[in-house]
Design a protein around this motif. Structure first.
Motif, mmCIF file in Angstrom:
data_model
loop_
_atom_site.group_PDB
_atom_site.id
_atom_site.type_symbol
_atom_site.label_atom_id
_atom_site.label_comp_id
_atom_site.label_asym_id
_atom_site.label_seq_id
_atom_site.Cartn_x
_atom_site.Cartn_y
_atom_site.Cartn_z
ATOM 1 N N ALA A 188 0.861 -1.182 0.000
ATOM 2 C CA ALA A 188 0.000 0.000 0.000
ATOM 3 C C ALA A 188 0.899 1.235 0.000
ATOM 4 N N VAL A 189 0.516 2.223 -0.785
ATOM 5 C CA VAL A 189 1.284 3.458 -0.898
ATOM 6 C C VAL A 189 0.676 4.510 0.019
ATOM 7 N N GLY A 190 1.500 5.082 0.882
ATOM 8 C CA GLY A 190 1.034 6.101 1.828
ATOM 9 C C GLY A 190 1.151 7.510 1.263
ATOM 10 N N ASN A 191 0.666 8.461 2.005
ATOM 11 C CA ASN A 191 0.653 9.865 1.578
ATOM 12 C C ASN A 191 2.038 10.475 1.462
ATOM 13 N N GLY A 192 3.047 9.873 2.062
ATOM 14 C CA GLY A 192 4.405 10.417 1.991
ATOM 15 C C GLY A 192 5.120 10.138 0.684
ATOM 16 N N CYS A 193 4.458 9.461 -0.232
ATOM 17 C CA CYS A 193 5.047 9.105 -1.528
ATOM 18 C C CYS A 193 5.538 10.359 -2.249
ATOM 19 N N PHE A 194 6.762 10.313 -2.753
ATOM 20 C CA PHE A 194 7.320 11.460 -3.473
ATOM 21 C C PHE A 194 6.455 11.860 -4.665
ATOM 22 N N GLY A 195 5.935 10.871 -5.404
ATOM 23 C CA GLY A 195 5.084 11.181 -6.549
ATOM 24 C C GLY A 195 3.877 12.013 -6.153
ATOM 25 N N GLN A 196 3.290 11.693 -5.019
ATOM 26 C CA GLN A 196 2.135 12.444 -4.543
ATOM 27 C C GLN A 196 2.530 13.837 -4.066
ATOM 28 N N GLN A 197 3.820 14.047 -3.846
ATOM 29 C CA GLN A 197 4.337 15.358 -3.425
ATOM 30 C C GLN A 197 4.869 16.160 -4.617
ATOM 31 N N GLY A 198 4.743 15.583 -5.819
ATOM 32 C CA GLY A 198 5.209 16.276 -7.017
ATOM 33 C C GLY A 198 6.669 16.033 -7.349
ATOM 34 N N VAL A 199 7.292 15.033 -6.728
ATOM 35 C CA VAL A 199 8.704 14.714 -6.973
ATOM 36 C C VAL A 199 8.764 13.423 -7.790
ATOM 37 N N TYR A 200 9.531 13.452 -8.876
ATOM 38 C CA TYR A 200 9.635 12.278 -9.739
ATOM 39 C C TYR A 200 10.398 11.164 -9.032
ATOM 40 N N CYS A 201 9.783 10.006 -8.932
ATOM 41 C CA CYS A 201 10.414 8.834 -8.334
ATOM 42 C C CYS A 201 9.674 7.607 -8.843
ATOM 43 N N ARG A 202 10.409 6.596 -9.232
ATOM 44 C CA ARG A 202 9.804 5.335 -9.654
ATOM 45 C C ARG A 202 10.530 4.153 -9.022
ATOM 46 N N SER A 203 11.161 4.364 -7.878
ATOM 47 C CA SER A 203 11.952 3.322 -7.223
ATOM 48 C C SER A 203 11.131 2.083 -6.928
ATOM 49 N N CYS A 204 9.909 2.259 -6.445
ATOM 50 C CA CYS A 204 9.084 1.107 -6.080
ATOM 51 C C CYS A 204 8.754 0.260 -7.310
ATOM 52 N N GLY A 205 8.408 0.901 -8.398
ATOM 53 C CA GLY A 205 8.056 0.176 -9.617
ATOM 54 C C GLY A 205 9.236 -0.577 -10.201
ATOM 55 N N GLU A 206 10.409 0.008 -10.097
ATOM 56 C CA GLU A 206 11.607 -0.640 -10.623
ATOM 57 C C GLU A 206 11.993 -1.870 -9.809
ATOM 58 N N SER A 207 11.571 -1.925 -8.564
ATOM 59 C CA SER A 207 11.918 -3.064 -7.710
ATOM 60 C C SER A 207 10.870 -4.178 -7.758
ATOM 61 N N CYS A 208 9.721 -3.923 -8.382
ATOM 62 C CA CYS A 208 8.610 -4.880 -8.379
ATOM 63 C C CYS A 208 8.691 -5.841 -9.555
ATOM 64 N N GLU A 209 9.185 -7.051 -9.280
ATOM 65 C CA GLU A 209 9.306 -8.063 -10.333
ATOM 66 C C GLU A 209 7.954 -8.543 -10.841
ATOM 67 N N ALA A 210 6.930 -8.499 -9.987
ATOM 68 C CA ALA A 210 5.602 -8.958 -10.382
ATOM 69 C C ALA A 210 4.883 -7.964 -11.291
#
Length: 172
Positions: free
Chosen positions: A100-122
């Motif tokens: 589950a993604v919480g409110n502290g997510c950089f993307g939700q703060q307007g900061v580009y980040c895709r670290s979680c997606g890059e780590s998700c093999e599924a």
């Protein structure tokens, strides 16, 4: 799905309105009462974990700590344990937990980040792209295994692994 974060003021004062999440037991663990009743707290499963993600909770029982890495569902913890605390059927799913993604997510703060997606093999983490905003991650519950790879990869510590039932309750 987002999980509300505690207010900054409460955090700075040492108070939290967020309820403490129960410990996530190793994969294939029996329901909590059966697990804690039968577990001898011998640490065999903790020592057997090749990923090093198992540790003791406050009561001395094994728990998963995704900040240390991901679960590869290798079954080493199940095989190392001599107590009847695990479902031993290989056809049984390891658990009913998802990210589950919480409110502290950089993307939700307007900061580009895709670290979680890059780590998700599924491939369970998808990003909504727009020409006017940075990508925002969403979790595809049908693909998420709850392995926790995204938790350690998140630089904002905004991802957690929660029981799938808790997310369903929040959506209704």
């Amino acid at each position: 799905m987002t999980i509300p974060d505690s207010s900054r003021r409460s955090f700075l004062r040492g108070h939290s309105s967020r309820r403490e999440q129960p410990s996530i037991r190793p994969p294939w663990a029996k329901p909590e009462i059966a697990f804690t009743t039968s577990c001898s707290r011998c640490d065999s499963c903790i020592q057997a974990c090749p990923e090093g993600i198992l540790s003791r909770d406050g009561g001395g029982y094994p728990k998963v700590d995704f900040s240390r890495g991901e679960c590869t569902f290798c079954r080493a913890c199940v095989e190392a344990c001599e107590q009847p605390v695990f479902n031993t059927a290989t056809s049984t799913p390891p658990w009913a937990h998802i990210a589950a993604v919480g409110n502290g997510c950089f993307g939700q703060q307007g900061v580009y980040c895709r670290s979680c997606g890059e780590s998700c093999e599924a491939g369970a983490i998808r990003f909504a792209f727009s020409s006017r905003s940075v990508p925002i991650p969403t979790i595809d519950a049908s693909l998420c295994t709850g392995c926790g790879a995204c938790v350690a990869a998140c630089p904002a510590a905004a991802i957690s692994v929660v029981p799938a039932v808790a997310l369903e309750d929040q959506q209704t």
